[in-house]
Each structure stands twice: as structure tokens, then as C-alpha cells.
Design a protein around this motif. Structure first.
Motif, short mmCIF file in Angstrom:
data_model
loop_
_atom_site.label_atom_id
_atom_site.label_comp_id
_atom_site.label_asym_id
_atom_site.label_seq_id
_atom_site.Cartn_x
_atom_site.Cartn_y
_atom_site.Cartn_z
N SER A 282 11.27 -6.91 18.90
CA SER A 282 11.19 -6.52 20.30
C SER A 282 11.35 -7.76 21.19
O SER A 282 11.25 -8.89 20.73
CB SER A 282 9.85 -5.84 20.59
OG SER A 282 9.77 -4.62 19.89
N ILE B 208 3.73 -6.42 21.41
CA ILE B 208 5.02 -5.87 21.01
C ILE B 208 5.19 -6.13 19.52
O ILE B 208 4.41 -6.88 18.92
CB ILE B 208 6.20 -6.49 21.79
CG1 ILE B 208 6.23 -8.02 21.62
CG2 ILE B 208 6.14 -6.10 23.26
CD1 ILE B 208 7.46 -8.68 22.21
N THR C 238 4.19 -8.22 27.02
CA THR C 238 5.00 -8.70 25.88
C THR C 238 4.57 -10.06 25.35
O THR C 238 5.26 -10.62 24.50
CB THR C 238 6.52 -8.76 26.21
OG1 THR C 238 6.81 -9.89 27.05
CG2 THR C 238 7.00 -7.48 26.87
#
Length: 314
Positions: A130, A126, A196
Motif C-alpha cells: 500500500s 496500511i 498511512t
């Protein structure tokens, strides 16, 4: 040179940072100065392709920036665009564990005789600002501030002396880790590769602008409090050795990322231990590179259930 990937509307662009708050669209800059700089080369909009072609692309962009006059060509304010992860499609994300002596001590592990290597996957990437999502099945998610190498030239069986020529630049990575998965599994893949779990950015800084990568202050703040603070001079295995070591086994390709390890101060090494929770704010700053900031949130299982039900009904 500080290179970013960003979106404006539905399009993704490559840009060069001017100062801290402005971005120049490189394709638009090329079009604007096409009569002044006669060149048949066309800049790509994909960072990996740019790095693959960097021997032509970098000198060309330097020439464009030398022509640049803010009176002629307006830059975009960084607040008006969405800065993305600078590269989203590396062939490999390679990480070095236990590469700061004090970090070895806080984890009760012996300093390694050779680099400890593990991998992350592109699903974990990411960008700046974010959200890091907490997995539904982990309660021990940790942070790790790291300097990351960006490979710029194919490297196979290179020496440490040859390694410098294979480096394009550097960026910041947060090697987010689910410690309960990492140590329960007995190997680190699942604990390191959740969605992520590899924030990178905000830019890739070319090596000439970074200077000596072994003289950079590195720190991480959690909700404004300094948790990690060190200098890359404390790396156990230095960057040329790491690149050479890896290249003896695998061919490094342009755009590959190599995270060089984290300094002391991680959550698992504290008493009491500190685990990430929803609403936390993380920022990693590395001298001459910038600051990578991310928030933390819980994974939205309701949204996923809604999507599944829509797919089932269709």
C-alpha cells in the motif's frame, strides 16, 4: 505459523502462508477437514478476534495444517489476492523511541534511562504494497524500520520473566515520521500519526517460529539502496523489559502492537538529509519474519476536493 489478512473480491479472510507465495484460507480449510478434526470451535475471520482466542485457535490451526495435503485442497497464489495489514483494529499502537544506541547518536540525543514511549493511531495503519501518503503540510517525511511485538494475552503489572507468555508473535512496522511536525510541536503525536504512517505486515509470525527476537537482522532499503542495517541484539531495552515496563502503567490487550525502535540510518541523520518523495519504494526485511514493501505518493488534494463538492451538492 505465518498469519495474514487478505481480501478476495469483497470478502476479508484469515490465511496461513505456505512458503512465500501461497495462502491457505483458514475458514475453507476448517470446512474441508471438518470430518477429520471434530471440533466445535469456529475460527474467526478477524485477526484481533483470532489473537484474543489464540489459546484455542492456534492449536486448532496447527492440527488443520498437519492434515493439509496440497493434492486435496488448493492454496491461493499470493499474487491473486490483496494482502492487507494483518491487524487493522488494535486497541493500542505503542512505540518505543531511541532504542538503538547508534540511532541516539545520529539524532544527537542522549540514550534514555527508561524507554521513551509515544503512540500512533489506527488511522495510520496500511498493509504491504500500500502507499504511504505524504501530508500536504510536511516536507520532511522519514522512514524507520522496526520490529513490532504483537500482544496475545492481557498483561497488567507483569514481570519481565512473565512477559514472554503475553506475546503472541511479531511483525514489521515502518514508523513513518514527519520530522518537521515532530520537532516543531514539542511532542510527537502529530508527526507520527498521519494517515498511512504505520505500514505493518505482511504477516504476523508466531513467536515459536521467530525464535530469539534479539538475534534478528533488520534492514531497510530505499529505492534498492540499503539505508538501515542492524540486528535486534543492539536494542537498548529488551523485549521482556519493554512489555513489563508498559504493563506497570497500562493494561496490554490481545492485538496491541508495540514497535521496539529503529536502528541507525534514518533520513534525518544523514548528511545531506534524505526525505521521502513521491515514487520512492521502501522495503524492510527482518530475519525470520519477512519483507514489508510500500511505495510513496503525494496526497491527492483534487480527489478530496471532488469528494467535498459532491457532499456539498448532495
Amino acid at each position: 505459523m505465518r498469519l495474514v489478512s487478505y481480501s478476495s473480491g469483497s470478502d476479508i479472510h484469515l490465511g496461513a502462508l505456505i512458503g512465500e507465495k501461497q495462502i491457505l484460507n483458514l475458514s475453507s480449510l476448517q470446512d474441508f477437514y471438518k470430518d477429520r478434526i471434530q471440533h466445535t470451535f469456529r475460527l474467526p475471520n478477524d485477526m484481533k478476534q483470532f489473537i484474543e482466542q489464540n489459546e484455542r485457535a492456534l492449536p486448532y490451526v496447527e492440527a488443520l495444517l498437519n492434515c493439509y495435503d496440497e493434492k486435496d485442497f488448493p492454496a491461493s497464489n499470493i499474487s491473486d489476492v490483496e494482502v492487507l495489514a494483518p491487524i487493522i483494529n488494535p486497541e493500542k499502537i505503542i512505540c518505543v523511541g531511541l532504542n538503538y544506541l547508534d540511532h541516539c547518536k545520529e539524532t544527537n540525543m542522549e540514550p534514555p534511562a527508561t524507554p521513551v514511549i509515544f503512540s500512533k493511531y489506527a488511522n495510520a495503519i496500511i498493509g504491504d504494497q500500500s502507499a504511504i501518503e505524504l501530508p500536504v503540510n510536511s516536507s520532511q517525511v522519514d522512514f524507520e524500520a522496526e520490529l513490532a511485538i504483537v500482544i496475545g494475552k492481557e498483561a497488567k503489572c507483569v514481570t519481565a520473566a512473565e512477559a514472554e507468555d503475553c506475546i503472541f508473535g511479531y511483525t514489521i512496522m515502518n514508523d513513518v515520521s514527519a520530522r518537521d511536525h515532530q520537532f516543531t510541536d514539542g511532542q510527537w503525536t502529530r508527526g507520527k500519526s498521519a494517515d498511512t504512517f504505520a505500514p505493518i505486515g505482511p504477516s504476523i509470525v508466531t513467536k515459536n517460529e521467530v525464535g530469539d527476537p534479539h538475534e534478528l537482522d533488520i534492514s531497510l532499503r530505499l529505492n534498492g539502496e540499503i539505508m538501515q542495517q542492524s540486528n535486534t541484539e543492539n536494542l537498548i531495552f529488551k523485549i521482556p523489559y519493554i512489555v513489563s515496563f508498559l504493563s506497570q502503567t497500562m493494561t496490554l490487550k490481545p492485538g496491541d502492537l508495540i514497535a521496539t525502535g529503529t536502528p541507525p540510518g534514518v533520513g534525518m541523520g544523514r548528511n545531506p538529509q534524505v526525505w521521502l518523495k513521491e515514487g520512492d519504494h521502501l522495503s524492510i526485511t527482518i530475519e525470520n519474519i519477512g519483507t514489508l514493501s510500500n511505495v510513496v505518493k503525494k496526497y491527492n488534494t483534487n480527489a478530496n476536493s471532488k469528494n467535498n463538492s459532491l457532499q456539498t451538492s448532495s
